[in-house]
Each structure stands twice: as C-alpha cells, then as structure tokens.
Design a protein around this motif. Structure first.
Motif, short mmCIF file in Angstrom:
data_model
loop_
_atom_site.label_atom_id
_atom_site.label_comp_id
_atom_site.label_asym_id
_atom_site.label_seq_id
_atom_site.Cartn_x
_atom_site.Cartn_y
_atom_site.Cartn_z
N ALA A 33 135.90 110.07 82.05
CA ALA A 33 135.24 108.83 82.48
C ALA A 33 134.04 108.93 83.53
CB ALA A 33 136.43 108.08 82.99
N LEU A 34 132.75 108.28 83.08
CA LEU A 34 132.08 108.33 84.28
C LEU A 34 132.08 107.07 85.11
CD1 LEU A 34 129.29 109.48 85.15
CD2 LEU A 34 128.10 108.15 83.47
N PRO A 35 132.56 107.12 86.35
CA PRO A 35 132.57 105.97 87.28
C PRO A 35 131.15 105.29 87.69
CG PRO A 35 132.78 107.67 88.42
CD PRO A 35 132.69 108.45 87.23
N TYR A 36 131.09 103.94 87.69
CA TYR A 36 129.99 103.35 87.95
C TYR A 36 130.35 102.49 89.38
CZ TYR A 36 127.50 104.22 83.51
OH TYR A 36 126.84 104.90 82.57
N VAL A 37 129.39 102.15 90.31
CA VAL A 37 129.50 101.82 91.47
C VAL A 37 128.31 100.62 91.84
CG1 VAL A 37 127.93 103.46 92.52
CG2 VAL A 37 129.80 101.81 93.85
N ALA A 38 128.60 99.48 92.08
CA ALA A 38 127.79 98.34 92.34
C ALA A 38 127.07 98.38 93.43
CB ALA A 38 128.64 96.83 92.15
N CYS A 39 125.95 98.53 93.83
CA CYS A 39 125.16 98.70 94.95
C CYS A 39 123.96 98.09 95.26
CB CYS A 39 124.55 100.06 95.04
SG CYS A 39 125.90 101.48 94.83
N ALA A 40 123.72 97.78 96.57
CA ALA A 40 122.24 97.10 96.93
C ALA A 40 121.88 97.87 98.09
CB ALA A 40 122.47 95.85 97.13
N SER A 41 120.51 97.64 98.46
CA SER A 41 120.22 98.27 99.65
C SER A 41 120.64 97.27 100.79
CB SER A 41 118.34 98.22 99.66
OG SER A 41 117.96 96.94 99.97
N PRO A 42 120.38 97.96 102.05
CA PRO A 42 121.08 97.14 103.28
C PRO A 42 120.26 96.07 103.45
CG PRO A 42 121.41 99.42 103.87
CD PRO A 42 120.47 99.41 102.54
N ASP A 43 118.90 96.28 103.14
CA ASP A 43 117.86 95.09 103.41
C ASP A 43 118.19 93.90 102.36
OD1 ASP A 43 115.29 94.00 104.40
OD2 ASP A 43 114.88 93.87 102.09
N PHE A 44 118.60 94.29 101.01
CA PHE A 44 118.96 93.24 99.93
C PHE A 44 120.23 92.52 100.56
CE2 PHE A 44 120.56 91.74 96.17
CZ PHE A 44 119.58 91.33 95.46
N MET A 45 121.14 93.40 100.83
CA MET A 45 122.41 92.87 101.39
C MET A 45 122.21 91.65 102.61
SD MET A 45 125.06 94.08 99.46
CE MET A 45 126.53 93.75 100.44
N ALA A 46 121.40 92.11 103.55
CA ALA A 46 120.87 90.98 104.55
C ALA A 46 120.22 89.82 104.22
CB ALA A 46 120.24 91.67 105.46
N ARG A 47 119.42 89.79 103.04
CA ARG A 47 118.64 88.81 102.59
C ARG A 47 119.51 87.84 101.62
NH1 ARG A 47 114.84 90.30 99.26
NH2 ARG A 47 115.26 92.75 99.26
N HIS A 48 120.34 88.60 100.88
CA HIS A 48 120.94 87.67 99.64
C HIS A 48 122.48 87.58 99.85
CE1 HIS A 48 117.61 87.45 97.13
NE2 HIS A 48 117.07 88.50 97.47
N PHE A 49 123.25 88.39 100.60
CA PHE A 49 124.64 88.36 100.90
C PHE A 49 125.13 88.20 102.19
CE2 PHE A 49 124.25 90.91 96.75
CZ PHE A 49 124.81 89.95 95.84
N ALA A 50 124.46 87.44 103.13
CA ALA A 50 124.70 87.57 104.52
C ALA A 50 126.00 86.73 104.62
CB ALA A 50 123.41 86.80 105.28
N GLY A 51 126.09 85.96 103.80
CA GLY A 51 127.44 85.11 103.73
C GLY A 51 128.45 85.68 103.15
N GLY A 52 128.31 86.96 102.64
CA GLY A 52 129.40 87.75 101.95
C GLY A 52 128.76 87.71 100.36
N VAL A 53 129.65 88.44 99.47
CA VAL A 53 129.66 88.45 98.13
C VAL A 53 130.61 87.54 97.37
CG1 VAL A 53 129.62 89.96 96.03
CG2 VAL A 53 128.55 90.88 98.29
N ASN A 54 130.00 86.67 96.76
CA ASN A 54 130.98 85.62 96.30
C ASN A 54 130.40 84.85 95.18
OD1 ASN A 54 129.27 83.49 97.00
ND2 ASN A 54 130.31 83.90 99.41
N ARG A 55 130.98 84.06 94.53
CA ARG A 55 130.55 83.21 93.27
C ARG A 55 129.20 82.67 93.64
NH1 ARG A 55 132.73 80.92 88.82
NH2 ARG A 55 135.00 81.49 89.52
N ASP A 56 128.85 82.08 94.54
CA ASP A 56 127.49 81.30 94.86
C ASP A 56 126.58 82.33 95.17
OD1 ASP A 56 128.89 78.82 94.69
OD2 ASP A 56 129.19 78.52 96.65
#
Length: 295
Positions: free
Chosen positions: A161-184
């Motif tokens: 099995a080749l494992p896959y990981v969901a990633c983003a840059s720290p800057d992207f996380m701050a811009r788009h997921f500052a309130g957390g990763v959720n449905r919205d």
C-alpha cells in the motif's frame, strides 16, 4: 500464417505515429512501409491502422501488435541458443504505471531491471485505477495498478500500500483554515486534483469530515508540480507520504486534521508468458515494492 515483416511495419507505424517515422525506425522507405501495411490489411480483410496525425490502431491492429510483442519476448529467450550474430535491435518492454509510483518507488525497480536485462522500457503513464485497462486492450504486457480484478491471461501480485497524506502549506492553513478544518472551510478552500479521474481528495474529505467535496479546484497533472504548488500555498491536496514527509518534518507542509491517511493498495499485473524479461522485471518490481510500500 502471419507475415511478421508486415506486422512489424504495422507495429512501427502505431508506435511512431506516422508512416514516415516508422520508415526511419525500420530503415526502409515510407512507400515500403505503406505497401507492407496495405498488403497485410488486404490479406486479413480488415483495416489495422486509422490514418491520421497521429496514426492509431484499430482493435484488430492493437490485438496484432500485442501478439507481436509477445512473440518478440519469446524469441529474445531463444537468441543465446541460436547464437545470433550481427546487429539486433534491443527489445522494448511496454509497461503501464501510475504517476505517483513513477515519482516514488518505481524508478528504483526500473533501474534494477535495466542494469541486468539489457532490455528497454516503454512506460505508459495512466491513473492507477485504469492502468489495468492498458493490459486488457493489449497496449502493455505489465502494469502497476490499483485494480485487483483479474485480467485474462495475466497474473496479479499484491505489492503493498502507498499511503497518502492530506497537506497544505502553513500560509494556506492560516488563510483558509484559521478556524479549523471542518465542513464549511473545506467547501470554500481551494484544493487540487491531478485529473478528472482523481477522486482521492473527495474520498479524504468524505472519510475525515463527512463532506461531499465541491470546493474550487486547481487541475495539476504532475505529481511533482502537485507537491511544489502545495508547498507554494496554491491549494491543499493529497500526496504520496514518501514525498510529503520530508516537507512535513521541515515545516514546509502541515497535515490537515484529523491526520487521516489513505492507503492505496497497488498490484503488479503481468502477462502469463514464460519470458525471461517479464520474470526479471517482476522480481525487480516486487523487491523494490517490498522496500517502499506498506504491508
């Protein structure tokens, strides 16, 4: 009996894409190539090549080229016993492989095979869920695939099995997921897909957060560009863990919570031919997969 010189001309046209390039590859004139192809088509009562830019095979043409590839493999095993002399063109083995395997573990297997076999590889790139279709159509003799379904005339070996990981840059996380990763936030944050058949981001969003992903999409048909653009902050996406982990450790990427990783099982499906080249390649692929892939 088939006229193998004519069949070789058909194969050359399909491989090279034109009668002129086929003539150059075979060392004969384009007129001679055309005569051989036309003669075989007339004898068989079937069109083998759809003339165009490029030329493409009909179903019959594809089937005959697959037969020629198998004959050449078996003839290669006879060469030492026949003590053939003179210049002999090297054998080329056609293999389908997915982009992420080609960007991670498969080069090691290919290099190990190339060092000892003296045989060339012709790699066809395709999605891991569809590489087995290349075998079914006769385009290739072996494939790295995520499809465990049996293919007629082939055997299938689980590689790991080749494992896959969901990633983003720290800057992207701050811009788009500052309130957390959720449905919205997942429905608003841009994500990347390799092509229209790439459903890994949608699968991760569904399994991790119960989201039917319909967010803005960037289309990036390159494994390395996929990673580079994620590091640059363009979007989030799933990456093969062997590529992502050094960047996660260095802080260039951040794993999206809840840290769910998706394992993609890979298989080696190979034609059932007692040909030395296929057996050598199979050993190299299995040995390398055992080093790189999870059980």
């Amino acid at each position: 009996m088939l006229d193998y010189s004519a069949l070789a001309a058909v194969g050359a046209v399909i491989r090279e894409g034109s009668f002129e390039r086929a003539a150059h590859a075979l060392g004969i004139t384009a007129s001679a190539v055309s005569q051989r192809v036309r003669g075989l088509e007339e004898r068989l009562g079937s069109v083998l090549i759809v003339r165009g830019q490029p030329c493409v095979p009909t179903d019959m043409g594809r089937a005959l080229c697959a037969h020629l590839d198998r004959v050449r493999l078996l003839e290669d095993d006879l060469a030492p016993a026949l003590a053939l002399t003179g210049a002999v063109s090297p054998l080329t083995l056609k293999v389908a492989v997915n982009a992420d395997s080609l960007a991670t573990w498969f080069p090691q297997a290919a290099a190990a095979f190339g060092r000892g076999a003296g045989i060339l590889l012709d790699l066809a790139l395709d999605d891991e869920a569809h590489t087995a279709d290349r075998l079914r159509s006769g385009d290739v003799l072996a494939a790295v695939t995520a499809d465990p379904e049996p293919v007629q005339g082939c055997r299938t070996i689980l590689l790991g099995a080749l494992p896959y990981v969901a990633c983003a840059s720290p800057d992207f996380m701050a811009r788009h997921f500052a309130g957390g990763v959720n449905r919205d936030t997942l429905m608003r944050a841009p994500h990347m897909r390799f092509d229209r058949r790439d459903a890994w981001q949608a699968r991760w969003a569904s399994e991790a957060h119960g989201v039917e992903l319909a967010a803005p999409t960037h289309w990036i048909p390159s494994t390395h560009a996929f990673l580079d653009l994620c590091i640059a902050g363009l979007a989030w996406g799933l990456h093969p863990a062997p590529l992502a982990e050094p960047h996660l450790a260095a802080g260039r990427l951040t794993e999206l919570p809840p840290g769910l990783r998706i394992d993609v099982k890979l298989y080696w499906t190979v034609a059932r031919l007692h040909a030395r080249a296929l057996e050598t390649l199979t050993r190299a692929v299995c040995a390398t997969a055992a080093e790189w892939l999870d059980d």
